[in-house]
Design an enzyme around this catalytic site. Structure first.
Site, mmCIF file in Angstrom:
data_model
loop_
_atom_site.group_PDB
_atom_site.id
_atom_site.type_symbol
_atom_site.label_atom_id
_atom_site.label_comp_id
_atom_site.label_asym_id
_atom_site.label_seq_id
_atom_site.Cartn_x
_atom_site.Cartn_y
_atom_site.Cartn_z
ATOM 1 N N ASP A 38 3.409 -18.030 -50.905
ATOM 2 C CA ASP A 38 4.308 -17.225 -51.614
ATOM 3 C C ASP A 38 3.419 -16.859 -53.130
ATOM 4 O O ASP A 38 2.466 -17.687 -53.559
ATOM 5 C CB ASP A 38 5.707 -17.777 -52.015
ATOM 6 C CG ASP A 38 6.633 -16.778 -52.593
ATOM 7 O OD1 ASP A 38 7.387 -16.083 -51.649
ATOM 8 O OD2 ASP A 38 6.469 -16.472 -53.632
ATOM 9 N N ASN A 88 5.268 -12.299 -43.370
ATOM 10 C CA ASN A 88 6.539 -11.812 -43.919
ATOM 11 C C ASN A 88 6.442 -11.330 -45.374
ATOM 12 O O ASN A 88 7.574 -10.675 -45.606
ATOM 13 C CB ASN A 88 7.642 -13.038 -43.865
ATOM 14 C CG ASN A 88 8.801 -12.953 -44.558
ATOM 15 O OD1 ASN A 88 9.643 -12.083 -44.425
ATOM 16 N ND2 ASN A 88 8.692 -13.274 -45.903
ATOM 17 N N TYR A 154 7.198 2.678 -48.234
ATOM 18 C CA TYR A 154 7.590 1.548 -47.510
ATOM 19 C C TYR A 154 7.879 1.966 -46.133
ATOM 20 O O TYR A 154 7.636 1.103 -45.174
ATOM 21 C CB TYR A 154 8.999 1.125 -48.214
ATOM 22 C CG TYR A 154 9.760 -0.184 -47.387
ATOM 23 C CD1 TYR A 154 9.392 -1.359 -48.220
ATOM 24 C CD2 TYR A 154 10.404 0.193 -46.443
ATOM 25 C CE1 TYR A 154 10.040 -2.451 -47.625
ATOM 26 C CE2 TYR A 154 10.976 -1.249 -45.845
ATOM 27 C CZ TYR A 154 10.784 -2.349 -46.373
ATOM 28 O OH TYR A 154 11.373 -3.439 -46.087
ATOM 29 N N LYS A 158 5.832 0.041 -42.827
ATOM 30 C CA LYS A 158 6.669 -0.750 -41.727
ATOM 31 C C LYS A 158 6.276 0.046 -40.551
ATOM 32 O O LYS A 158 6.297 -0.519 -39.437
ATOM 33 C CB LYS A 158 8.006 -0.618 -42.065
ATOM 34 C CG LYS A 158 8.467 -1.686 -43.347
ATOM 35 C CD LYS A 158 7.981 -3.001 -43.246
ATOM 36 C CE LYS A 158 8.445 -3.975 -44.398
ATOM 37 N NZ LYS A 158 7.819 -5.094 -44.409
ATOM 38 N N ILE A 187 19.239 -7.199 -45.472
ATOM 39 C CA ILE A 187 19.285 -8.693 -45.396
ATOM 40 C C ILE A 187 19.791 -9.024 -46.920
ATOM 41 O O ILE A 187 19.148 -8.704 -47.771
ATOM 42 C CB ILE A 187 18.328 -9.317 -45.143
ATOM 43 C CG1 ILE A 187 17.857 -8.802 -43.488
ATOM 44 C CG2 ILE A 187 18.657 -10.747 -44.814
ATOM 45 C CD1 ILE A 187 18.955 -8.904 -42.556
ATOM 46 N N THR A 189 18.839 -10.950 -49.692
ATOM 47 C CA THR A 189 17.766 -11.458 -50.137
ATOM 48 C C THR A 189 17.542 -11.446 -51.582
ATOM 49 O O THR A 189 18.176 -10.216 -51.937
ATOM 50 C CB THR A 189 16.545 -11.214 -49.219
ATOM 51 O OG1 THR A 189 16.124 -10.079 -49.516
ATOM 52 C CG2 THR A 189 16.675 -11.520 -47.807
#
Length: 249
Positions: A38, A88, A154, A158, A187, A189
């Site tokens: 991370d 991820n 974005y 993707k 999601i 997050t």
């Protein structure tokens, strides 16, 4: 969960929170050794510490190819091999229409959300081949096939992740490396929490999902870990949605 990942070594980027942390947790529960990677050193250390000796933290900027190369080397040096990887890490980026989108914002999103996935594949695949094969999951999005106003970088990134995944699968599946992508809906997050600061914005996002709520990191992690497992041995080059029917509307 059974020890289906016993003897396996995995890398998960963006594992300091959200989906990445949930994936790392499931992999360790399944017997894998995991590098929790991370940008946020404190978060990486915290997640790894909670998972015990089977997990080791690594801090990096995934937009730096030398750092990604070092990440793969760390996994091999620490645990002796590399079999699994989940690319991820990602960012949301600035919000603006395509005709007004700042060039620097475009480059930042493409670097973190697309180029970093290539860097991951570039260094993960040779290491996985040397370890006898394995599997990779690239985290795409529902926006890997759909558009979304004011998010041109974005969406483009993707879409690129989905295409890159298919290409790598064509090249390496016969050599024992499966590569798939996952397309989460919205999601719950930290990344989403930054976007939905007001209840009205949250309700607008929920309304896009016929299931009537946002997803949970654990729900994406379950699909991701399945795709990494031998249970998915004939699945490669695919793009798998986990989106509460967002894309079905």
């Amino acid at each position: 969960m059974t020890e289906e990942f016993a003897g396996k070594v995995a890398i998960v980027t963006g594992a300091g929170s959200g989906i990445g942390a949930a994936v790392a947790k499931l992999l360790v529960a399944g017997g894998a050794k995991v590098v929790v990677a991370d940008l946020n050193e404190e978060h990486a250390k915290s997640v790894a510490a909670a998972l015990g000796d089977a997990a080791k933290p690594f801090t990096l900027d995934v937009g730096d190819p030398a750092a990604v190369e070092a990440l793969v080397a760390f996994a091999v040096d620490t645990f002796g091999a590399l079999h699994l990887a989940v690319n991820n890490a990602g960012i949301g980026g600035a919000s603006a229409p395509t005709g007004e989108y700042a060039i620097e914002d475009w480059h930042k999103v493409i670097q973190i959300n697309l180029n970093s996935v290539f860097y991951g594949l570039r260094y993960e695949i040779p290491a996985i081949l040397k370890s006898g094969g394995g599997a990779i999951v690239n985290m795409a999005s529902i926006l890997g096939t759909n558009g979304f106003a004011n998010a041109p970088a974005y969406v483009a990134a993707k879409h690129g992740v989905v295409g890159l995944t298919k290409n790598a699968a064509v090249e390496y599946s016969a050599q024992g490396v499966r590569v798939n992508s996952v397309g989460p809906g919205f999601i719950r997050t930290p990344l989403i929490d930054e976007v939905i600061e007001e209840d009205e914005a949250e309700q607008a996002l929920i309304a896009k999902h016929p299931i009537g709520r946002l997803g949970r990191p654990e729900e994406v992690a379950e699909l991701t870990v399945f795709l990494l497992s031998d249970r998915a041995s004939f699945i490669t080059g695919s793009y798998h949605l986990v989106d509460g029917a967002y894309s079905a509307v």
